[in-house]
Design a protein around this motif. Structure first.
Motif, PDB file in Angstrom:
ATOM      1  N   GLU A  27      32.711  -0.018 -40.249  1.00 36.98           N
ATOM      2  CA  GLU A  27      32.300  -1.313 -39.951  1.00 36.98           C
ATOM      3  C   GLU A  27      31.722  -2.234 -40.436  1.00 36.98           C
ATOM      4  O   GLU A  27      30.659  -1.972 -41.137  1.00 36.98           O
ATOM      5  N   LEU A  28      32.036  -3.709 -40.224  1.00 38.54           N
ATOM      6  CA  LEU A  28      31.251  -4.171 -41.329  1.00 38.54           C
ATOM      7  C   LEU A  28      30.070  -5.036 -39.999  1.00 38.54           C
ATOM      8  O   LEU A  28      29.878  -4.366 -39.124  1.00 38.54           O
ATOM      9  N   THR A  29      29.412  -5.538 -41.197  1.00 38.61           N
ATOM     10  CA  THR A  29      27.827  -5.888 -40.882  1.00 38.61           C
ATOM     11  C   THR A  29      27.848  -7.423 -40.208  1.00 38.61           C
ATOM     12  O   THR A  29      28.978  -7.881 -40.301  1.00 38.61           O
ATOM     13  N   PRO A  30      27.096  -7.195 -39.334  1.00 35.78           N
ATOM     14  CA  PRO A  30      27.293  -8.809 -38.635  1.00 35.78           C
ATOM     15  C   PRO A  30      27.521  -9.632 -39.237  1.00 35.78           C
ATOM     16  O   PRO A  30      27.904 -11.080 -39.177  1.00 35.78           O
ATOM     17  N   GLU A  31      26.545  -9.750 -40.515  1.00 39.75           N
ATOM     18  CA  GLU A  31      26.854 -10.586 -41.812  1.00 39.75           C
ATOM     19  C   GLU A  31      27.483 -10.572 -42.509  1.00 39.75           C
ATOM     20  O   GLU A  31      28.815 -11.996 -42.790  1.00 39.75           O
ATOM     21  N   GLU A  32      28.263  -9.224 -42.724  1.00 34.37           N
ATOM     22  CA  GLU A  32      30.143  -9.537 -43.282  1.00 34.37           C
ATOM     23  C   GLU A  32      30.966 -10.020 -42.327  1.00 34.37           C
ATOM     24  O   GLU A  32      32.279 -10.822 -42.660  1.00 34.37           O
ATOM     25  N   LEU A  33      31.029  -9.994 -41.142  1.00 34.77           N
ATOM     26  CA  LEU A  33      31.532 -10.036 -40.260  1.00 34.77           C
ATOM     27  C   LEU A  33      31.281 -11.948 -40.288  1.00 34.77           C
ATOM     28  O   LEU A  33      32.210 -12.469 -40.152  1.00 34.77           O
ATOM     29  N   GLU A  34      30.982 -12.690 -40.474  1.00 34.77           N
ATOM     30  CA  GLU A  34      30.071 -14.014 -39.854  1.00 34.77           C
ATOM     31  C   GLU A  34      31.075 -14.675 -41.939  1.00 34.77           C
ATOM     32  O   GLU A  34      30.986 -15.716 -41.492  1.00 34.77           O
ATOM     33  N   GLU A  35      30.404 -13.887 -42.551  1.00 38.18           N
ATOM     34  CA  GLU A  35      31.067 -13.954 -43.942  1.00 38.18           C
ATOM     35  C   GLU A  35      32.830 -13.860 -43.611  1.00 38.18           C
ATOM     36  O   GLU A  35      32.984 -15.447 -44.068  1.00 38.18           O
TER      37      GLU A  35
END
Length: 82
Positions: free
Chosen positions: A24-32
């Motif tokens: 699962e992607l981190t919230p930072e990765e999802l935003e990126e």
């Protein structure tokens, strides 16, 4: 966005996709990923719009049938003199 920058964006989007298949992607990765996708789409749409605005349509009889909207865009860019 130039070609090199576009390639970097696509590469990073693909990296994030492959990461998302592993974990699962981190919230930072999802935003990126969200920002990269938006930038890519904006660039794609601008290029596509440019291509459409620069297109001249000729029918089978040799008569120009380019839409008025495209003609106006071409006039603004100095591509038409009529």
């Amino acid at each position: 966005m130039d070609k090199k920058e576009e390639e970097k964006v696509i590469k990073r989007i693909n990296e994030l996709y492959h990461l998302s298949q592993e974990r699962e992607l981190t919230p930072e990765e999802l935003e990126e990923r969200k920002k990269l996708r938006a930038a890519f789409l904006e660039n794609f749409r601008a290029g596509f719009r440019q291509q459409l605005e620069d297109t001249v349509v000729i029918d089978k009889d040799g008569k120009e049938v380019t839409s008025e909207k495209a003609k106006e865009a071409q006039r603004r860019k100095g591509l038409r003199k009529d």
